[in-house]
Design an enzyme around this catalytic site. Structure first.
Site, short mmCIF file in Angstrom:
data_model
loop_
_atom_site.label_atom_id
_atom_site.label_comp_id
_atom_site.label_asym_id
_atom_site.label_seq_id
_atom_site.Cartn_x
_atom_site.Cartn_y
_atom_site.Cartn_z
N HIS A 250 0.81 -1.22 0.00
CA HIS A 250 0.00 0.00 0.00
C HIS A 250 0.85 1.28 0.00
O HIS A 250 0.68 2.15 -0.85
CB HIS A 250 -0.93 0.03 1.21
N LYS A 336 -0.18 -0.57 13.90
CA LYS A 336 -1.47 -1.01 14.46
C LYS A 336 -1.50 -0.57 15.91
O LYS A 336 -0.45 -0.39 16.54
CB LYS A 336 -1.55 -2.54 14.41
C1 BG6 Z 1 -5.22 -4.55 4.42
C2 BG6 Z 1 -4.37 -5.06 5.56
O1 BG6 Z 1 -4.57 -4.74 3.21
O2 BG6 Z 1 -5.48 -3.19 4.61
C3 BG6 Z 1 -5.03 -4.79 6.90
O3 BG6 Z 1 -4.15 -6.45 5.41
C4 BG6 Z 1 -5.44 -3.35 7.02
O4 BG6 Z 1 -4.17 -5.15 7.97
C5 BG6 Z 1 -6.20 -2.88 5.80
O5 BG6 Z 1 -6.26 -3.23 8.17
C6 BG6 Z 1 -6.43 -1.39 5.84
O6 BG6 Z 1 -7.26 -1.00 4.78
P1 BG6 Z 1 -8.08 0.36 4.88
O7 BG6 Z 1 -8.70 0.50 3.53
O8 BG6 Z 1 -9.06 0.19 5.99
O9 BG6 Z 1 -7.09 1.43 5.19
#
Ligand code: BG6
Length: 485
Positions: A250, A336
């Site tokens: 990400h 987290k």
């Molecule tokens: C996921 C992760 O890809 O993205 C998770 O595996 C995380 O750990 C999530 O909570 C977060 O996504 P968003 O869209 O809520 O920011």
């Protein structure tokens, strides 16, 4: 698709991802008129034995009203659920996929469709361990039977491997069965509204063009915070950790969009070519520019080994070795169980040269903040004169808050957009194989050191800003804390 029929096959239909993300996204697309009974059908496939209605009951509670379509929610819901059929079978035995194919063919020939070419979209809401066998099964039994105008595409979710070697192995296995144009590797951050806006913001505004480089930018921070821990996902998470879960995909994808050169055109390959160059220009990560952390209480989860070194927090400084970015730290930070839930990009500009107000030092530097979530916004921190008789400077903001500005506009969910892109055959917002490889090349040496416990996680309090060492690192490489942050 107006002519022809589309089958969307959700593999792993009884699992968490399907329930929480895939089906809700399909439902919202349905409400907005995209997935309709005359040419689309949805097939759930998983190992559990259950009926069509069992699956419908299972996902029902997760299908929240689609914004703007609240009035017709009930009607939409029942129509949507009728589009779904369930087939149970294993992931590595021919019979399961032979019967899945039969069901799809029966639908394709039924009077429900308008005829025309058959399109098949397989959504892998599955653990990656079964990707190779499932891919083989699809290739052997479930490909479209239409030569003209038909297609078969697969959507795969991360994690794509654990490191460079395993990811390459997986890519090779899948690559032997499907062309790159059939493989849609989802990184749902690429489906977020403000991530998609980066391209426009950067290349559609004269304002930023001359400023977007090492001469003017002091640092770039890309931050992901969650205010909850690994509840319920401890087993999965402990094998991967925050770097594989968030940074390697990400945040790195976001970084590419912030740092890349202007693509030749909006053609998906042109865009992905430029992202790849950023990844390939990255210098090796050095140990002194890494802080990893684990929140206190993480190991209370019975599925997590007591000696786990898995980071739930990481700050890693990346450096791009090219003419534009020489010397500029890109600080990726994710954690987290922190003090808030947010994701944002902070582009901090250098001090004003020959500053007659001494403002950069007193009130803070210029900063462009792009808040991805929650409450999407773009704001620019500026130095202005404090209104009044005195000549005093303060920091203020030019603020584009989406909620205020686009009050009535529904911002689509990332998964909705990405599924629709797949149906349309647009790969711009998906990760290409060479990008994936380059992303693993960047992080693999560091991940191996962490796996071997050569770098240790420091502990931090749940609900805090994370380890203090991380703030110190950001400061050390040149990030200046601004007021109110
Ligand atoms: C996921 C992760 O890809 O993205 C998770 O595996 C995380 O750990 C999530 O909570 C977060 O996504 P968003 O869209 O809520 O920011």
């Amino acid at each position: 698709t107006d002519t022809g029929c589309l089958s969307i096959i959700v593999l792993g239909a009884s699992g968490d991802l399907a329930k929480k993300k895939t089906f809700p996204a399909l439902f919202h697309l349905h409400c907005q008129g995209f997935i309709q009974s005359h040419n689309v059908h949805i097939f759930g496939y998983a190992r559990s034995k259950m009926s069509d209605n069992d699956l419908r009951d299972r996902i029902h509670g997760y299908l929240t009203p689609c914004k703007g379509f609240e009035k017709t929610h009930k009607e939409n819901l029942s129509k949507f659920l009728q589009l779904i059929k369930y087939i149970s079978g294993p992931y590595d035995v021919d019979e399961g996929f032979v019967s899945l194919d039969k069901e799809i063919c029966a639908y394709e020939m039924s009077k429900d469709t308008t005829g025309g070419p058959s399109r098949r979209l397989f959504y892998f809401a599955l653990p990656p361990s079964v990707y190779p066998s499932v891919s083989k099964m699809i290739k052997s039994f479930c490909m479209t039977k239409s030569d003209v105008g038909g297609w078969t595409r697969i959507i795969v979710e991360k994690p794509f491997g654990r490191d460079l070697e395993s990811a390459e192995e997986l890519s090779t296995q899948i690559g032997q069965l499907f062309n790159e144009s059939q493989i849609y590797r989802i990184d749902h951050y690429l489906g977020k509204e403000l991530v998609q806006n980066l391209l426009v913001l950067r290349f559609g505004n004269r304002l930023f063009l001359p400023l977007w480089n090492y001469a003017n930018i002091a640092s770039v921070q890309i931050v992901f915070k969650e205010d909850f821990g690994t509840e319920g996902r401890g087993g999965y998470f402990d094998q991967y950790g925050i770097i594989r879960d968030i940074l390697q995909n990400h945040l790195l994808q976001v970084l590419c969009l912030v740092a890349m050169e202007k693509p030749v055109s909006l053609n998906p390959e042109h865009i992905r070519d430029e992202k790849l160059k950023v990844l390939e220009s990255m210098l090796p990560i050095i140990d002194e520019e890494v802080v990893i952390g684990q929140y206190e209480g993480y190991k209370d989860d019975s599925t997590i080994p007591k000696d786990s070194n898995t980071p739930t927090f990481a700050t890693v400084v990346l450096r791009i070795h090219n003419e534009r970015w020489d010397g500029v730290p890109f600080i990726l930070k994710a954690g987290k169980s922190l003090n808030s839930k947010e994701a944002e990009i902070r582009v901090q500009f250098k001090d004003v040269p020959g500053d007659i107000f001494n403002a950069s030092k007193k009130v803070g530097r210029n900063e462009l903040v792009i808040r991805l979530q929650p409450s999407e916004a773009i704001y620019m921190k500026l130095t202005v004169k404090e209104p009044g008789l005195e000549m005093k400077t303060i920091q203020s903001e030019l603020d584009l808050s989406y909620r205020q500005r686009y009050e009535d506009v529904v911002i689509p969910e990332a998964y909705e957009r990405l599924i629709l892109d797949t149906i349309h055959g647009d790969q711009q917002h998906f990760v290409r194989r060479d990008e994936l490889k380059a992303a693993w090349e960047i992080f693999t040496p560091l991940l191996h050191k962490i796996d071997r416990k050569e770098i240790r996680s420091v502990s931090y309090k749940p609900g805090s800003r994370g380890p203090i060492e991380a703030d110190k690192l950001a400061e050390m490489v040149g990030y200046v804390q601004t007021h109110g942050y």
